[in-house]
Motif scaffolding. Structure first.
Motif, PDB file in Angstrom:
ATOM      1  N   VAL A   1       0.861  -1.175   0.000  1.00 34.14           N
ATOM      2  CA  VAL A   1       0.000   0.000   0.000  1.00 34.14           C
ATOM      3  C   VAL A   1       0.899   1.226   0.000  1.00 34.14           C
TER       4      VAL A   1
ATOM      5  N   THR B   1       1.535   5.291   0.337  1.00 35.76           N
ATOM      6  CA  THR B   1       0.924   6.397   1.086  1.00 35.76           C
ATOM      7  C   THR B   1       1.219   7.712   0.403  1.00 35.76           C
TER       8      THR B   1
ATOM      9  N   SER C   1      -7.777   9.998   6.748  1.00 37.24           N
ATOM     10  CA  SER C   1      -7.062   8.949   5.986  1.00 37.24           C
ATOM     11  C   SER C   1      -8.062   8.258   5.055  1.00 37.24           C
TER      12      SER C   1
ATOM     13  N   ALA D   1      -8.373   5.186   2.127  1.00 39.93           N
ATOM     14  CA  ALA D   1      -7.791   4.005   1.431  1.00 39.93           C
ATOM     15  C   ALA D   1      -8.441   3.877   0.048  1.00 39.93           C
TER      16      ALA D   1
ATOM     17  N   SER E   1      -3.222  -0.364  -4.397  1.00 38.00           N
ATOM     18  CA  SER E   1      -3.789   0.246  -3.186  1.00 38.00           C
ATOM     19  C   SER E   1      -3.014   1.523  -2.840  1.00 38.00           C
TER      20      SER E   1
ATOM     21  N   GLU F   1      -3.075   4.798  -0.070  1.00 37.88           N
ATOM     22  CA  GLU F   1      -3.632   5.410   1.135  1.00 37.88           C
ATOM     23  C   GLU F   1      -3.308   6.907   1.124  1.00 37.88           C
TER      24      GLU F   1
END
Length: 802
Positions: free
Chosen positions: A572, A574, A638, A640, A658, A660
């Motif tokens: 994931v 960020t 936050s 996702a 993915s 975030e």
């Protein structure tokens, strides 16, 4: 040239004629006696034709088929012409003066014909024979000396000097013999009273008549003659002349009167009343063609008179009185038959070979033709020709014989058999003609190679198709026939090809069906080129080639591949967004590539999960994630996000990444590079310069990582024949990218007015089409599949930050 006499009085004479024609059409003439023993040598043909004896066997010297072949043959070891079967002149030619056998001798390699005439000479092997063993004659006693009495003639099957030449009567005191000759073949004998008869002294007189031929030694035959002396009528009827001559045309109708005979008798009453009759002659069947009126003496025609059978007819007419002891006399009637043109020419053909090879040389003999006409003089003179155009012509050989020879090159593919029409015309009035058709079959030689319908054949095959699939059937046609047209097929590699085509393809040598030996991958092999050779079974064999191109059609068998930093499965990434970000704020960019082509590699990006408020959006073609509106206090801190990258294949394949997104308070805590919406400004500030340096540095490191990854993938998947490996993206000093995929090279450039960093790739040497499809790379870089952009068309990236 003559040969020494053989035993038994037989003799042979040889005459060789070579005139204006070449000796290949010469006539050799031999004269041999009849009754030669079997295997008797007639002459040496090889010597007479100046042919080496050693060539006779190699050239297959032989007597060709014909009615006379059974009598003579050639010894190919010595060149001698020898007798195979007994020659009986009387059986062969009956009563003809000249008896000749005509044979044809043929030599092969090259084909040559030689004509041989063998004259069979008569020998005295037949004795004269009378039609009766005993002849009874009734003669009155009052006949006067000098009276004549006809005697039947003896027949001798021999001719010429060996025929009957004289008659001899046994010694007696009353009769002598008068022999009369009317030519070489006509001799007759009559009894002549030498001394008056006295029945009272001698009522029966017994005589012997002997016929002698002219042979050496002479042969003879006898007949007993019994004369009965009668005591009645003492005057014979007398014809006006002893010999009558008359001419008549052949084919005159029955009942036509020829002439009238007159005979008178000095006696009175019945003894002077004369009646006429034809005397039957043994062996003279022509006498049955006429009839005589017994009272008037008129001779008329009752049958068909044919000049070809009897050009001259001899009749014996008897005049006899009506007394109880009749007296009679005889005369001869010579009927000369005049010819009319009632026989058309006759054509006889002897083929020298059953079929003619189409590569036969002009001038070769094909058939022997003989033309004859039974008529005489002009009616029997014949002209001969070929009707219409023909690749053959006639060459006269001798008399009425011709050779049919090849005059032009033959081609079986144009015409497999020729029907040669020949026409024979005589010179009669009106002229009669005959036609004949000679069928010449042309045999095939291998002079035509197999031909494909086109010089280049293109075939499509879908990738991942199972091995053993039939792609197509290649067919070559051959104009020849038989084995010369039996075609077999084989595969050939193109010059310089690194992989043998036999490992990839197979062809049925009999049917030309092409099969795959393996499943093809479009990403590895896009086109396969080879040749197919078609070869016939002729001798020598002929062949031709066709170029075959097999195009592998792409299937959607590759899912999109995400590029760094979102390429690690399950990871994931960020990203940070300031709370004060405006609508359209740039958050991140997802990039992906697809190894397929066309629509199968056209990618689109979608957000599959968006928790909380609807705050973010993604460009379907660019992969750029941006804010949809300003932040609010109710929004989560936050988020996702799950980005799905899908291609446009059938069925569609996809991959997910993915991301975030974290909302931060201060702008300083966010990297000021690609986070803000670019706004137009008038001046290039120091802050922009720092941002540009940072962007280039980060992009360079990113691209180096991609290049290393792509190189590792390429090394691990080597290809052949147009294989393509993993894509390689290379950064240039000017800020542009190059995207390459095995043998395909792509140039990538940044846009000048946005931070989308779109990549547009065009093929060399063609410019991108107006409606070219843009395929997303790395979430925002797009390219047109299969195109290359030259370095001159690169656009440098200019980053403007507001």
């Amino acid at each position: 040239m003559g040969l020494p006499p053989t035993g038994g009085g037989f003799w042979i004479t040889v005459v060789v004629f070579c005139g204006v024609w070449s000796c290949s059409h010469a006539q050799i003439s031999y004269s041999v006696s009849e009754e030669l023993k079997k295997d008797s040598v007639v002459g040496n043909i090889a010597k007479d034709l100046n042919i080496d004896v050693q060539e006779l066997q190699s050239r297959r010297f032989q007597v060709v088929a014909g009615s006379n072949k059974r009598y003579l043959d050639v010894n190919v070891k010595t060149g001698a012409l020898f007798v195979v079967e007994r020659l009986d002149r009387e059986e062969l030619c009956e009563g003809k003066q000249k008896c000749a056998l005509h044979i044809e001798v043929m030599a092969q390699n090259p084909v040559k014909l030689y004509r041989v005439e063998v004259n069979v000479v008569d020998i005295n092997d037949n004795a004269p024979v009378f039609p009766l063993q005993t002849l009874v004659k009734n003669i009155t006693e009052n006949v006067v000396p000098g009276d004549r009495f006809s005697l039947p003639g003896a027949k001798d099957l021999d001719v010429g000097i060996n025929s009957v030449k004289s008659y001899v009567l046994s010694p007696n005191e009353h009769f002598t013999l008068d022999v009369q000759s009317y030519g070489e073949q006509s001799i007759s004998a009559e009894l002549v009273l030498h001394k008056a008869l006295d029945r009272e002294r001698e009522s029966v007189i017994r005589l012997t008549l002997t016929a002698i031929d002219g042979g050496k030694p002479a042969r003879s035959g006898t007949m007993a003659v019994i004369v009965n002396v009668l005591d009645i009528n003492d005057n014979n009827p007398v014809f006006s002349k002893p010999l009558y001559k008359v001419k008549v045309k052949e084919n005159v109708p029955s009942g036509t009167k020829l002439l009238t005979l007159t005979a008178t008798d000095s006696d009175e009453g019945l003894n002077g009343d004369v009646v006429y009759s034809l005397v039957d002659q043994e062996g003279n069947s022509a006498s049955s063609l006429f009839v005589i009126d017994s009272i008037t003496g008129d001779i008329t025609v009752k049958g068909k008179i044919d000049y070809e059978e009897n050009p001259a007819i001899e009749l014996r007419v008897q005049a006899q009185d009506r007394s109880l002891s009749p007296r009679h006399s005889h005369c001869k009637v010579l009927v000369e038959v005049e010819d009319v043109n009632d026989n058309a020419p006759e054509i006889s053909v002897t083929l020298l070979m059953s079929s003619v090879s189409e590569d036969i040389k002009p001038g070769a003999d094909v058939a022997l033709i003989t033309v004859s006409d039974k008529d005489d003089a002009k009616n029997g003179k014949v002209s001969f020709r070929i009707s219409g155009h023909s690749p053959f012509q006639l060459q006269p050989s001798y008399k009425n014989s011709y050779s049919l020879v090849v005059s032009e090159k033959l081609d079986r593919e144009q015409l497999s058999q020729h029907h040669v029409m020949v026409v024979a015309n005589d010179e009669g009035s009106p002229s009669l003609s005959s036609t004949g058709v000679i069928t010449v079959h042309v045999s095939d030689v291998n002079d035509n190679p197999p031909l494909f319908p086109a010089a280049v054949i293109n075939i499509d095959v879908k990738e991942n198709s199972p091995a053993g699939e039939r792609l197509t059937t290649l067919t070559a046609t051959d104009l020849d026939t038989g084995e010369n047209a039996h075609v077999s097929y084989s595969l050939l590699d193109l010059e310089g090809s690194s992989t043998p085509v036999s490992t990839l393809m197979n062809i049925n040598s009999l049917t030309g069906e092409v099969y795959t030996l393996q499943s093809f991958n479009y990403e590895t092999i896009k086109r396969l080129r080879f040749q197919v050779q078609a070869t016939d079974s002729g001798s020598p064999p002929l062949s031709s080639n066709v170029s075959v191109s097999v195009f592998v059609l792409d299937e959607n068998d590759n899912s999109p591949v995400l590029l760094a930093p979102y390429s690690e499965a399950g990871s994931v990434s960020t990203e940070s967004v300031p709370y004060s970000a405006e609508a359209g704020y740039f958050v991140a960019k997802v990039r992906a590539v697809d190894a397929d082509c066309g629509y199968n590699a056209l990618l689109s990006y979608h957000l599959t999960e968006a928790k909380g408020t609807n705050l973010f959006r993604i460009g379907s073609s660019s992969g750029e994630i941006r804010t949809k509106r300003r932040m609010s206090d109710n929004d989560l801190k936050s988020h996702a996000l799950v980005v799905m990258v899908s291609d446009h294949g059938e069925p569609s394949l996809s991959a997910t990444a993915s991301v975030e997104v974290v909302v931060v308070e201060s702008v300083e805590r966010v990297q000021p590079s690609l986070r803000q919406v670019p706004l137009k400004e008038e001046a290039f500030s120091d802050l922009n310069l720092y941002l540009l340096i940072a962007i280039v540095s980060v992009s360079g490191l990113f691209l180096l990582s991609l290049a290393a990854l792509a190189a590792a993938r390429c090394c691990g998947s080597g290809g052949a024949l147009g294989s393509c490996g993993a894509p390689v993206v290379t950064a240039h000093p000017d800020g542009s990218w190059s995207y390459s995929k095995a043998t395909q090279q792509y140039d990538v450039c940044f846009s000048s007015d946005t931070l989308k960093s779109d990549v547009v790739v065009f093929p060399s040497p063609f410019p991108p089409p107006a409606d070219a499809e843009l395929i997303s790379i790395n979430g925002g870089d797009t390219f047109t599949r299969g195109h290359t952009l030259t370095s001159a068309g690169k656009v440098r990236q200019l980053a403007r930050i507001h």
